[in-house]
Design an enzyme around this catalytic site. Structure first.
Site, PDB file in Angstrom:
ATOM      1  N   GLU A   9      -2.257   0.682  10.343  1.00  0.00           N
ATOM      2  CA  GLU A   9      -1.864   1.889  11.085  1.00  0.00           C
ATOM      3  C   GLU A   9      -3.072   2.591  11.720  1.00  0.00           C
ATOM      4  O   GLU A   9      -3.406   3.725  11.372  1.00  0.00           O
ATOM      5  CB  GLU A   9      -1.113   2.864  10.179  1.00  0.00           C
ATOM      6  CG  GLU A   9       0.222   2.343   9.707  1.00  0.00           C
ATOM      7  CD  GLU A   9       1.054   3.393   8.983  1.00  0.00           C
ATOM      8  OE1 GLU A   9       0.480   4.361   8.474  1.00  0.00           O
ATOM      9  OE2 GLU A   9       2.289   3.229   8.942  1.00  0.00           O
ATOM     10  N   GLU A  15       6.762  -2.347   7.201  1.00  0.00           N
ATOM     11  CA  GLU A  15       6.930  -1.415   6.086  1.00  0.00           C
ATOM     12  C   GLU A  15       8.173  -0.570   6.299  1.00  0.00           C
ATOM     13  O   GLU A  15       8.422  -0.089   7.401  1.00  0.00           O
ATOM     14  CB  GLU A  15       5.759  -0.424   6.019  1.00  0.00           C
ATOM     15  CG  GLU A  15       4.423  -0.989   5.654  1.00  0.00           C
ATOM     16  CD  GLU A  15       3.365   0.117   5.638  1.00  0.00           C
ATOM     17  OE1 GLU A  15       3.721   1.306   5.531  1.00  0.00           O
ATOM     18  OE2 GLU A  15       2.185  -0.212   5.758  1.00  0.00           O
TER      19      GLU A  15
HETATM   20  C1  GLA Z   1       2.187   4.010   5.817  1.00  0.00           C
HETATM   21  C2  GLA Z   1       1.049   3.221   5.220  1.00  0.00           C
HETATM   22  C3  GLA Z   1       1.275   2.842   3.800  1.00  0.00           C
HETATM   23  C4  GLA Z   1       1.879   3.988   3.027  1.00  0.00           C
HETATM   24  C5  GLA Z   1       3.145   4.423   3.701  1.00  0.00           C
HETATM   25  C6  GLA Z   1       3.861   5.523   2.971  1.00  0.00           C
HETATM   26  O1  GLA Z   1       3.154   3.257   6.362  1.00  0.00           O
HETATM   27  O2  GLA Z   1       0.762   2.074   5.975  1.00  0.00           O
HETATM   28  O3  GLA Z   1       0.041   2.488   3.242  1.00  0.00           O
HETATM   29  O4  GLA Z   1       0.978   5.053   2.988  1.00  0.00           O
HETATM   30  O5  GLA Z   1       2.819   4.915   4.967  1.00  0.00           O
HETATM   31  O6  GLA Z   1       5.077   5.858   3.584  1.00  0.00           O
END
Ligand code: GLA
Ligand code: GLA
Length: 656
Positions: free
Chosen positions: A154, A306
Site C-alpha cells: 500500500e 486483502e
Molecule cells: C491494510 C494493510 C494491512 C492491514 C490492513 C488493516 O490493508 O495492508 O497491513 O493494516 O490494512 O485493515
C-alpha cells in the site's frame, strides 16, 4: 509476460491471505497449516512486515525462519506470494539515516514506531531496500513454493522534507526544462511567486494563505512518480532473478495518492485491498466500484489481495460481519472479476496495533464462526474455480476516471468544498449499479470505441488529447453523458476560455456558461423534472439543442439544467439519486444498453462473467428472481428452471 493465470492455472481461485508467522511460536505454524489445509487455503503472502526480523542489524541476514516456512508451505501444497518488506523499515535505519524519515507539510518528522516511515526520495532508504530485495530474490527465486512477488505494501507516503525538495526540483527540471516554463505552467505571475533560481522551488509546505494550485498538483504527480520509482526498482530486481514469476503491488481502494492508470502499466497482476463497512447500506456498491475499476485496470481478472473476515480496527466503531456477509462479498468480488480472494490476515494478532482487527482465524479460534465461515467459503471457491478463473466480460458502459483531474479539482480555492470528487464518482456509479447496469472504467485518453455509452461524472481537468478523444467518440456514434465541472481546466490547471473548453461547449450545445451556482449542503435546485443537489449553472443553450430539464424558481428559473445535443448529454447539477438513476437508465436504453436482468429487486445484484451469471442477494430476507432458460447452479449443483430463490445474503452462480 507472466500473469495471474500462471498462478491460478495450477491452483484455481487463490484463497488465503497475509500470513505473519513471525508473531507466533513455531508450534503455532503447524496448527496454522492444519487449519489452512482444512479451509482450502492455497496461497499465503509472507514477509510484508518482516524487515527487522530478516535484517536485525544493518547488513545482517536472518533467513532461517523464512527457509523453514517456505519449506513448510511447499510441503503442504500452499503457494507463497513473497513480499519485499520495504514498507516498514527497522528502527536502525531511521537511527543510522535520519534522512530516510519523511517530514510532513509542517516539517514534523514521521518517526519509527508505526509503519511506512520511509522517504521515497531517500537514497539510503532505496539502497537498503534494494539490498534486502536482492538477497530475498536470490535466496528464494528458485524455491518451489514461490508463486509471485508482492512489492512493498500500500504505497501511500508523502514527504515535504529537504531530500524530497531536492528530488522534486530534479523532477520539475525534467518536466519543464527551464524555470521560464515552470513559471508559466504554475502561473507564478500571481502573488509574486516568480522563481529566479531552482533552489527557491519547494514542495508546497505550510504557508500563510492558499497555496499555488499548480504547484500542489505537480507535487501530487511527483509523489506518485517517486513511489512508482521505488516500486519499479524492486520489481526490476526480483524480475532479474525470476523472469517467469508475476509481480504486483497492492493498491488501496480508490486511493488518492497514486495515478493507478500509470502504475498498472508496470505490474503483471493488479491487486487491491478492500474494506467496506459491514454497516454501510451501500457497502456492496462502494465495493463494486473498486472492483470495476480494478478489473478495468487489469483488463481482465485481478486479485483481491486483502479484505477482512470480520471487523477492522481503524474506524470509529468497528462492526463484525454478520453471518453470510463475508461469503456474499467475496463472491461479489469473484463475479466482478477477482481470481483471488485473500485477507488481511490469516491469524488475528495478540499484540501490536492491529490485535483487534479480525483474521481468518479470529481470537475465538477454530470453533469460532469466522473461521467456520472461511472454511465453507474455501470449499465453495474450490468448487467454482475451474469455471471462473481467466474469464472476462467487457461491459457496454465505461465511466471515465482520472487521478490528475481529481487532484487538480481538489484545490483549496474552489467554489464549493462540498464538491468532493470521490462522492460524485460514487453517486454516478451507484445510480448505474442500482439500475443493474454493469460498467467498466476507463482513462479519458483510452480507446472508447468498444463502448456504447461513456459516462463522465466529473473531469475538471482534461488534456487536449482527452477532449479530442471524447469528440471523436461521439462523432463515431458513441453516446456521451457528462456531469458538471467537466473540461474546466487544462493539464496545468489553467482555466479554459469561457470556463469550459469551447469544443466541449459546442458538443453539448452550450453557447455561454455565465456563472456557476454552487448549492449549500441543505439547499437544492428544483427543475421541472427532479431536484438537483450540490451545484447548478447559469447556462445559455445554443439554438438547436434540446433542453431535457430546466431549472424552476429562483435565479435560474427557466435556464437549462440538462442539455442534449444529439448523442451528447450535459448535466449541470447532481440529480438526486432516484432521478440520476432514471436519467441514466433512459440514456443507456437509447444507446442500446440493457440491464443484466430485467425486473430485478433493488437488493439483488446480477453480474455476467464469461459464460456465468452471478446473482447476489444483498438483503437478509429471501428473494426469488426470474432467470432465463434452464441453468445449472455451480454452488449447489442444482438445476434451476426459470427462477432462483436466494436466502439471506444468498448467491447463485449459474451456467446455461
Ligand atoms: C491494510 C494493510 C494491512 C492491514 C490492513 C488493516 O490493508 O495492508 O497491513 O493494516 O490494512 O485493515
Ligand atoms: C483580499 C486580498 C486580495 C484577494 C481578495 C480575494 O482582499 O487583498 O488580494 O485575495 O482578498 O477575496
Amino acid at each position: 509476460m507472466p500473469g495471474l493465470g500462471d498462478v491460478t492455472g495450477p491452483r484455481g481461485i487463490l484463497f488465503g491471505g497475509d500470513y505473519n508467522p513471525e508473531q507466533w511460536p513455531e508450534e503455532t505454524w503447524l496448527e496454522d497449516v492444519r487449519l489452512m489445509k482444512d479451509a482450502g487455503v492455497n496461497s499465503v503472502t509472507l514477509g510484508v512486515f518482516s524487515w527487522a526480523k530478516l535484517e536485525p542489524r544493518p547488513g545482517e541476514r536472518e533467513f532461517g525462519w523464512l527457509d523453514r516456512l517456505m519449506d513448510l508451505m511447499h510441503d503442504n501444497g500452499i503457494g507463497v506470494v513473497l513480499a519485499t518488506p520495504t514498507s516498514s523499515p527497522p528502527p536502525w535505519l531511521g537511527r543510522l539515516h535520519p534522512e530516510t524519515l519523511p517530514r510532513d507539510e509542517d516539517g514534523r518528522t514521521e518517526w519509527w514506531g508505526g509503519r511506512q516511515h520511509f522517504s521515497h526520495s531517500s537514497a539510503a532508504y532505496r539502497r537498503y531496500a534494494a539490498a534486502i530485495t536482492e538477497d530475498l530474490a536470490a535466496r528464494y527465486g528458485d524455491h518451489p513454493a514461490l508463486t509471485m512477488w508482492h512489492i512493498n505494501n500500500e504505497y501511500c507516503t508523502y514527504d515535504w522534507g529537504d531530500g524530497a525538495a531536492a528530488r522534486f526540483r530534479r523532477w520539475l527540471q525534467q518536466k519543464y526544462g527551464s524555470l521560464d516554463a515552470l513559471n508559466s505552467a504554475w502561473g507564478t505571475a500571481f502573488w509574486s511567486q516568480g522563481y529566479g533560481d531552482w533552489d527557491e522551488v519547494l514542495p508546497p509546505r505550510h504557508a500563510h494563505y492558499m497555496k499555488n494550485p499548480a504547484q500542489v498538483l505537480d507535487f501530487k504527480r511527483f509523489t506518485s512518480d517517486m513511489l512508482l520509482e521505488c516500486c519499479t526498482a524492486e520489481r526490476d530486481i526480483v524480475r532479474r532473478h525470476t523472469p517467469h514469476l508475476p509481480v504486483t503491488t497492492n493498491f488501496m481502494p480508490l486511493w488518492v495518492g497514486q495515478d493507478a492508470w500509470r502504475w498498472v502499466e508496470e505490474e503483471d497482476i493488479v491487486s487491491v485491498d478492500l474494506y467496506p463497512d459491514p454497516r454501510d447500506p451501500f457497502g456492496a456498491q462502494s465495493s463494486a466500484l473498486v472492483q470495476d475499476l480494478t478489473r478495468s485496470q487489469a483488463r481482465g481478472p485481478w486479485m483481491l489481495m486483502e479484505q477482512a473476515a470480520g471487523p477492522v480496527n481503524w474506524r470509529g466503531v468497528n462492526h463484525p460481519k454478520p453471518r453470510g456477509l463475508n461469503r456474499l462479498w467475496s463472491l461479489q468480488a469473484v463475479a466482478r472479476g477477482a481470481d483471488a480472494v485473500c485477507y488481511f490476515q490469516w491469524r488475528q494478532s495478540r499484540q501490536g496495533a492491529e490485535k483487534f482487527h479480525s483474521g481468518m482465524v479470529s481470537h475465538a479460534g477454530e470453533q469460532g464462526r469466522t473461521y467456520q465461515e472461511v472454511r465453507q467459503l474455501g470449499a465453495e471457491l474450490a468448487r467454482i474455480g475451474d469455471e471462473v478463473t481467466g474469464s472476462h466480460t467487457p461491459n457496454d458502459i465505461a465511466i471515465l476516471h482520472d487521478w490528475h483531474s481529481w487532484w487538480a479539482g481538489a484545490h483549496e480555492g474552489r467554489l464549493s468544498t462540498h464538491v468532493d470528487y470521490p462522492q460524485i464518482l460514487t453517486a454516478w456509479h451507484r445510480a448505474l449499479w442500482q439500475a443493474h447496469l454493469t460498467t467498466d472504467f476507463a482513462h479519458p485518453e483510452h480507446d472508447l470505441t468498444a463502448y456504447k455509452l461513456v459516462v463522465v461524472p466529473q473531469l475538471y481537468a482534461l488534456t487536449d488529447a482527452a477532449i479530442d478523444n471524447l469528440l471523436a467518440y461521439v462523432r463515431g456514434g458513441g453516446t456521451l453523458v457528462c456531469g458538471f465541472l467537466t473540461g474546466v481546466a487544462d493539464e496545468d490547471d489553467r482555466v479554459r476560455p469561457g470556463g469550459m473548453d469551447p469544443r466541449l461547449r459546442e458538443l453539448f450545445g452550450i453557447r455561454t456558461l455565465h456563472e456557476w451556482w454552487p448549492l449549500d449542503a441543505d439547499e437544492s435546485a428544483e427543475t421541472d423534472g427532479f431536484r438537483g443537489t450540490l451545484w447548478s449553472e447559469e447556462i445559455e443553450a445554443a439554438g438547436d439543442v434540446s433542453v431535457e430539464a430546466a431549472y424552476k424558481g429562483g435565479e435560474l428559473d427557466g435556464a437549462p439544467a440538462v442539455l442534449r445535443n444529439g448523442r451528447a448529454w450535459y448535466v449541470s447539477t447532481l440529480p438526486e439519486p432516484h432521478a440520476l438513476r432514471v436519467l441514466l437508465t433512459r440514456i443507456a436504453a437509447d444507446a442500446g444498453v440493457r440491464p443484466v436482468l430485467d425486473g430485478l429487486p433493488d437488493r439483488v445484484e446480477a453480474v455476467r462473467r464469461g459464460d456465468l451469471l452471478f446473482v447476489l442477494n444483498h438483503g437478509r430476507e429471501p428473494v426469488t428472481v426470474e432467470v432465463p432458460d434452464a441453468q445449472h447452479d455451480l454452488l449447489t449443483g442444482a438445476t434451476v428452471e426459470g427462477e432462483v430463490t436466494l436466502g439471506r445474503y444468498g448467491v447463485a452462480v449459474l451456467r446455461s
